[in-house]
Design an enzyme around this catalytic site. Structure first.
Site, mmCIF file in Angstrom:
data_model
loop_
_atom_site.group_PDB
_atom_site.id
_atom_site.type_symbol
_atom_site.label_atom_id
_atom_site.label_comp_id
_atom_site.label_asym_id
_atom_site.label_seq_id
_atom_site.Cartn_x
_atom_site.Cartn_y
_atom_site.Cartn_z
ATOM 1 N N HIS A 1 -7.787 15.266 3.455
ATOM 2 C CA HIS A 1 -7.010 14.114 2.959
ATOM 3 C C HIS A 1 -7.200 13.926 1.584
ATOM 4 O O HIS A 1 -8.419 14.022 1.038
ATOM 5 C CB HIS A 1 -7.203 12.860 3.884
ATOM 6 C CG HIS A 1 -6.653 13.041 5.277
ATOM 7 N ND1 HIS A 1 -7.148 13.884 6.362
ATOM 8 C CD2 HIS A 1 -5.659 12.451 5.523
ATOM 9 C CE1 HIS A 1 -6.203 13.639 7.336
ATOM 10 N NE2 HIS A 1 -5.338 12.990 6.859
ATOM 11 N N HIS A 2 -6.593 13.236 0.951
ATOM 12 C CA HIS A 2 -6.608 12.356 -0.133
ATOM 13 C C HIS A 2 -8.063 11.581 -0.378
ATOM 14 O O HIS A 2 -8.217 11.104 0.552
ATOM 15 C CB HIS A 2 -5.441 11.489 -0.811
ATOM 16 C CG HIS A 2 -5.238 10.462 0.285
ATOM 17 N ND1 HIS A 2 -5.749 9.145 0.011
ATOM 18 C CD2 HIS A 2 -4.745 10.250 1.479
ATOM 19 C CE1 HIS A 2 -5.588 8.402 0.965
ATOM 20 N NE2 HIS A 2 -4.815 9.019 2.005
ATOM 21 N N GLY B 1 0.739 -1.303 -0.020
ATOM 22 C CA GLY B 1 -0.113 0.104 -0.129
ATOM 23 C C GLY B 1 0.753 1.317 0.008
ATOM 24 O O GLY B 1 2.141 1.073 0.095
ATOM 25 N N PRO C 1 -2.005 7.624 15.715
ATOM 26 C CA PRO C 1 -2.867 8.018 14.526
ATOM 27 C C PRO C 1 -1.968 8.992 13.706
ATOM 28 O O PRO C 1 -2.434 8.972 12.365
ATOM 29 C CB PRO C 1 -3.913 8.853 15.340
ATOM 30 C CG PRO C 1 -3.871 8.505 16.737
ATOM 31 C CD PRO C 1 -2.546 8.276 17.000
ATOM 32 N N ASN C 2 -0.999 9.604 14.171
ATOM 33 C CA ASN C 2 -0.140 10.398 13.078
ATOM 34 C C ASN C 2 1.208 10.107 13.487
ATOM 35 O O ASN C 2 1.729 10.387 14.657
ATOM 36 C CB ASN C 2 -0.484 11.812 13.200
ATOM 37 C CG ASN C 2 -0.091 12.455 11.873
ATOM 38 O OD1 ASN C 2 0.892 12.305 11.548
ATOM 39 N ND2 ASN C 2 -1.071 13.273 11.567
ATOM 40 N N PHE C 3 2.220 9.710 12.481
ATOM 41 C CA PHE C 3 3.424 9.608 12.770
ATOM 42 C C PHE C 3 4.402 10.710 12.283
ATOM 43 O O PHE C 3 5.590 10.683 12.613
ATOM 44 C CB PHE C 3 4.053 8.377 12.196
ATOM 45 C CG PHE C 3 3.716 7.008 12.917
ATOM 46 C CD1 PHE C 3 4.432 6.738 13.865
ATOM 47 C CD2 PHE C 3 2.844 6.006 12.583
ATOM 48 C CE1 PHE C 3 4.244 5.340 14.734
ATOM 49 C CE2 PHE C 3 2.591 5.020 13.422
ATOM 50 C CZ PHE C 3 3.256 4.589 14.378
ATOM 51 N N LYS D 1 -8.959 7.997 1.151
ATOM 52 C CA LYS D 1 -9.204 7.736 2.795
ATOM 53 C C LYS D 1 -10.425 7.361 2.873
ATOM 54 O O LYS D 1 -11.472 7.876 2.414
ATOM 55 C CB LYS D 1 -8.579 9.019 3.304
ATOM 56 C CG LYS D 1 -8.525 8.756 4.858
ATOM 57 C CD LYS D 1 -7.755 9.736 5.747
ATOM 58 C CE LYS D 1 -8.113 9.885 7.206
ATOM 59 N NZ LYS D 1 -7.325 8.502 7.461
ATOM 60 N N THR E 1 -5.542 3.744 11.011
ATOM 61 C CA THR E 1 -6.473 4.715 11.683
ATOM 62 C C THR E 1 -8.054 3.871 12.105
ATOM 63 O O THR E 1 -8.017 2.849 11.392
ATOM 64 C CB THR E 1 -6.707 6.173 11.133
ATOM 65 O OG1 THR E 1 -7.005 5.764 9.639
ATOM 66 C CG2 THR E 1 -5.494 6.945 11.253
HETATM 67 P P1 NAD Z 1 -3.527 1.859 1.086
HETATM 68 O O1 NAD Z 1 -4.945 1.459 0.680
HETATM 69 O O2 NAD Z 1 -2.766 2.472 0.152
HETATM 70 O O3 NAD Z 1 -2.885 0.569 1.409
HETATM 71 C C1 NAD Z 1 -3.473 -0.663 2.389
HETATM 72 C C2 NAD Z 1 -2.585 -2.033 1.957
HETATM 73 O O4 NAD Z 1 -2.995 -2.836 2.892
HETATM 74 C C3 NAD Z 1 -2.955 -2.451 0.547
HETATM 75 O O5 NAD Z 1 -1.846 -2.691 -0.182
HETATM 76 C C4 NAD Z 1 -4.002 -3.642 0.796
HETATM 77 O O6 NAD Z 1 -3.756 -4.573 0.037
HETATM 78 C C5 NAD Z 1 -3.312 -4.227 2.203
HETATM 79 N N1 NAD Z 1 -4.545 -4.912 3.018
HETATM 80 C C6 NAD Z 1 -5.503 -4.504 2.940
HETATM 81 N N2 NAD Z 1 -6.318 -5.588 3.929
HETATM 82 C C7 NAD Z 1 -5.197 -6.395 4.403
HETATM 83 C C8 NAD Z 1 -5.158 -7.398 5.166
HETATM 84 N N3 NAD Z 1 -6.360 -7.847 5.659
HETATM 85 N N4 NAD Z 1 -3.922 -8.124 5.313
HETATM 86 C C9 NAD Z 1 -2.901 -7.679 4.808
HETATM 87 N N5 NAD Z 1 -2.983 -6.744 3.873
HETATM 88 C C10 NAD Z 1 -3.970 -5.838 3.765
HETATM 89 O O7 NAD Z 1 -3.684 2.704 2.223
HETATM 90 P P2 NAD Z 1 -2.741 3.657 3.046
HETATM 91 O O8 NAD Z 1 -2.892 5.042 2.480
HETATM 92 O O9 NAD Z 1 -1.279 2.912 3.195
HETATM 93 O O10 NAD Z 1 -3.198 3.692 4.591
HETATM 94 C C11 NAD Z 1 -3.307 2.665 5.348
HETATM 95 C C12 NAD Z 1 -3.894 3.097 6.738
HETATM 96 O O11 NAD Z 1 -2.957 3.923 7.247
HETATM 97 C C13 NAD Z 1 -5.225 4.004 6.672
HETATM 98 O O12 NAD Z 1 -6.160 3.561 7.952
HETATM 99 C C14 NAD Z 1 -4.682 5.347 6.741
HETATM 100 O O13 NAD Z 1 -5.565 6.297 7.303
HETATM 101 C C15 NAD Z 1 -3.352 5.117 7.693
HETATM 102 N N6 NAD Z 1 -2.357 6.163 7.667
HETATM 103 C C16 NAD Z 1 -1.903 6.432 8.890
HETATM 104 C C17 NAD Z 1 -0.901 7.459 9.089
HETATM 105 C C18 NAD Z 1 0.014 7.764 10.378
HETATM 106 O O14 NAD Z 1 0.570 8.369 10.477
HETATM 107 N N7 NAD Z 1 -0.577 7.009 11.483
HETATM 108 C C19 NAD Z 1 -0.289 7.926 7.887
HETATM 109 C C20 NAD Z 1 -1.004 7.703 6.624
HETATM 110 C C21 NAD Z 1 -2.023 6.626 6.506
#
Ligand code: NAD
Length: 274
Positions: free
Chosen positions: A161-162, A19, A132-134, A165, A107
């Site tokens: 956000h994009h 992802g 929730p935010n790194f 999300k 999140t």
């Molecule tokens: P994304 O959709 O680009 O990536 C998610 C990945 O997880 C995909 O490759 C998908 O195939 C995989 N996936 C889905 N279900 C799965 C499972 N059961 N087992 C294994 N892999 C699985 O999403 P993203 O933009 O990378 O965001 C992911 C999460 O991180 C969201 O909740 C987003 O809000 C959060 N996020 C948090 C921060 C932070 O700083 N905490 C920053 C950015 C994004």
């Protein structure tokens, strides 16, 4: 310290490695000597070498479709999770039962879900991190917003956000509102609306303890947030912009370095690791 032993280098698997966030974190891990990417976990690209998939060069680490398989084959000490709010709780529970420490960026957490995994982590003697935010700038934005909120009566949050999300509002917006609510010694004043007929559902945003949160989803955006604090005659705006996903990577790497040295249970928020 948890029951787990730290050895050098720390063995790490990334769940959601294909992802947007998981691939950034995995690529950063491939450059580190002290942190070893030993496996990827994703519902895509199973059986392939994660290095081949992400950087076109073998990393001697495969992508598995289940956490159990990755742990059995590659023995990670830490599993980073950037997947989806609908699967993250089960992923974390699986890691905890296998006595592997989760570092979670996904999140969609409620207080109840955090309490549930905290109890399991303590029972299993496993330390873990949820943030929730790194991004360090976002953590500072929250800190400054809490500080400023003591001097203002009305506060609203706009998070942008994009459009990929899936959850709204963002975990950061909810966390900001929660920290402001806990950090003040008095409640937020109820909004005074001179024209209370809302002509469009949701026009005034969602309400968290008197703090309104507005979510915007647009292509082109990454992750942005404004906290607006108002009183008669003045408005203070505190804004953070994550312009690329690189913003989150140093915080994730810090959590991986630190997690095995934390007490069992959930450490919530990057601010508790700085
Ligand atoms: P994304 O959709 O680009 O990536 C998610 C990945 O997880 C995909 O490759 C998908 O195939 C995989 N996936 C889905 N279900 C799965 C499972 N059961 N087992 C294994 N892999 C699985 O999403 P993203 O933009 O990378 O965001 C992911 C999460 O991180 C969201 O909740 C987003 O809000 C959060 N996020 C948090 C921060 C932070 O700083 N905490 C920053 C950015 C994004």
């Amino acid at each position: 310290m948890g029951q787990q032993e730290t050895s050098f280098p720390v063995r790490v698997a990334v769940c959601g490695c294909c992802g947007r966030m998981g691939s950034e974190v995995s690529k950063a891990l491939l450059k580190r000597q002290d942190l070893q990417l030993v496996a990827g976990i994703d519902i895509k690209e199973q059986g392939r070498d994660i290095g081949e998939v992400l950087v076109g060069q073998s990393a001697n680490a495969l992508i598995y479709d289940r956490i159990e398989e990755a742990v059995a084959a590659a023995s990670p000490q830490v599993v980073v999770d950037f997947t989806h709010p609908s699967v993250v709780v089960e992923n974390v529970k699986t890691c905890l039962r296998l006595k592997v420490s989760p570092v979670v960026g996904t999140t969609g957490w409620t207080e109840e879900k955090v309490r549930e995994v905290d109890a399991l982590a303590k029972e299993q003697g496993v330390p873990m991190v949820i943030a929730p935010n790194f991004a360090i700038g976002a953590v500072l934005m929250m800190k400054f917003a809490v500080e400023a909120s003591r001097y203002f009566d009305r506060i609203e949050i706009i998070e942008l956000h994009h459009d990929g999300k899936v959850d709204a509002p963002s975990g950061t917006a909810l966390r900001t509102a929660e920290l402001i609510h806990k950090g003040r010694n008095r409640a937020i004043a109820p909004p005074k609306v001179s024209h209370p007929e809302v002509l469009l559902d949701g026009a005034l945003g969602g309400d968290f303890q008197g703090i309104r949160i507005h979510s915007i989803r647009l292509p082109g955006l990454v992750a942005h947030q404004e906290v607006l604090l108002g009183m008669p005659g003045q408005v203070l705006t505190i804004r953070h912009d994550a312009l690329s996903r690189e913003a989150f990577v140093p915080g994730v790497l810090l959590a991986i370095e630190k997690v095995l040295h934390l007490p069992p249970g959930v450490t919530f928020g990057l601010e508790n690791l700085l």
